[in-house]
Design a protein around this motif. Structure first.
Motif, PDB file in Angstrom:
ATOM      1  N   UNK A  11     -34.335 136.177   0.708  1.00 16.56           N
ATOM      2  CA  UNK A  11     -34.360 137.471   0.034  1.00 16.56           C
ATOM      3  C   UNK A  11     -33.036 137.736  -0.681  1.00 16.56           C
ATOM      4  N   UNK A  12     -31.930 137.492   0.012  1.00 14.00           N
ATOM      5  CA  UNK A  12     -30.627 137.664  -0.628  1.00 14.00           C
ATOM      6  C   UNK A  12     -30.441 136.684  -1.781  1.00 14.00           C
ATOM      7  N   UNK A  17     -29.842 135.409  -7.257  1.00 14.38           N
ATOM      8  CA  UNK A  17     -30.230 134.524  -8.363  1.00 14.38           C
ATOM      9  C   UNK A  17     -30.490 135.341  -9.628  1.00 14.38           C
ATOM     10  N   UNK A  18     -31.002 136.558  -9.462  1.00 15.11           N
ATOM     11  CA  UNK A  18     -31.173 137.453 -10.624  1.00 15.11           C
ATOM     12  C   UNK A  18     -29.822 137.806 -11.230  1.00 15.11           C
ATOM     13  N   UNK A  19     -28.846 138.078 -10.376  1.00 15.73           N
ATOM     14  CA  UNK A  19     -27.497 138.390 -10.864  1.00 15.73           C
ATOM     15  C   UNK A  19     -26.922 137.197 -11.615  1.00 15.73           C
ATOM     16  N   UNK A 126     -31.145 128.781 -12.713  1.00 10.56           N
ATOM     17  CA  UNK A 126     -31.288 130.014 -11.934  1.00 10.56           C
ATOM     18  C   UNK A 126     -32.685 130.606 -12.070  1.00 10.56           C
ATOM     19  N   UNK A 127     -33.348 130.379 -13.190  1.00  9.82           N
ATOM     20  CA  UNK A 127     -34.721 130.844 -13.343  1.00  9.82           C
ATOM     21  C   UNK A 127     -35.672 130.056 -12.436  1.00  9.82           C
ATOM     22  N   UNK A 128     -35.511 128.753 -12.426  1.00  9.37           N
ATOM     23  CA  UNK A 128     -36.320 127.925 -11.525  1.00  9.37           C
ATOM     24  C   UNK A 128     -35.990 128.260 -10.074  1.00  9.37           C
ATOM     25  N   UNK A 129     -34.700 128.463  -9.789  1.00 10.49           N
ATOM     26  CA  UNK A 129     -34.286 128.827  -8.431  1.00 10.49           C
ATOM     27  C   UNK A 129     -34.911 130.147  -7.997  1.00 10.49           C
ATOM     28  N   UNK A 130     -34.966 131.103  -8.911  1.00  5.35           N
ATOM     29  CA  UNK A 130     -35.568 132.394  -8.583  1.00  5.35           C
ATOM     30  C   UNK A 130     -37.000 132.225  -8.102  1.00  5.35           C
ATOM     31  N   UNK A 131     -37.798 131.478  -8.844  1.00  4.82           N
ATOM     32  CA  UNK A 131     -39.197 131.297  -8.445  1.00  4.82           C
ATOM     33  C   UNK A 131     -39.326 130.432  -7.196  1.00  4.82           C
TER      34      UNK A 131
END
Length: 144
Positions: A11-12, A17-19, A126-131
């Motif tokens: 969750x964190x 990752x959005x930041x 970071x986009x791939x990491x987010x998902x």
């Protein structure tokens, strides 16, 4: 359904990752402004350099959470980005500060293209990491 430490770590990492994604987008926009001569190099370097250490710190922070949660696979997936950031910071120009962007060399065409590629790669990572973190968070919550 139990909320475990691994779920908290995911969750964190999802939020952070959005930041980091916004940091990468800001880097791309800043380099584009330099290419079009919208801003001068000193202003851009002064706005980009303060984001370097928080970006590295955030990435290392949530990867340490993954290690504490026992999720070595996710840590291993993030290890190349951590290694690149350490390499990039260790080989930064000597500008007297803590940043990696030097106003005297940033307008060099090869330097601008390198920073632009770096920004796009970071944004994609970071986009791939987010998902991936979103999937892992849901999976951890369902299986716990």
């Amino acid at each position: 359904m139990a909320f475990t430490f691994a779920a908290l770590a995911y969750l964190l990492a999802l939020i952070l990752a959005c930041v980091l994604l916004f940091f990468a987008i800001y880097q791309i926009i800043a380099v584009d402004e330099l290419k079009t001569d919208y801003k001068n190099p000193i202003e851009q370097c002064n706005s980009l350099n303060p984001l370097v250490l928080p970006e590295y710190g955030i990435l290392i922070f949530y990867n340490l959470l993954f290690l504490l949660a026992g999720d070595v696979v996710t840590f291993a997936l993030n290890l190349p980005m951590i290694a690149y950031n350490i390499y990039r910071y260790a080989n930064r120009p000597m500008i007297g500060g803590y940043g990696i962007y030097d106003p005297t060399t940033i307008m060099n065409t090869s330097q601008l293209s390198l920073i632009m590629k770096e920004g796009w790669i970071k944004m994609a990572f970071f986009l791939v990491s987010f998902f991936f973190y979103l999937y892992c968070l849901i999976y951890t919550l369902i299986t716990a």
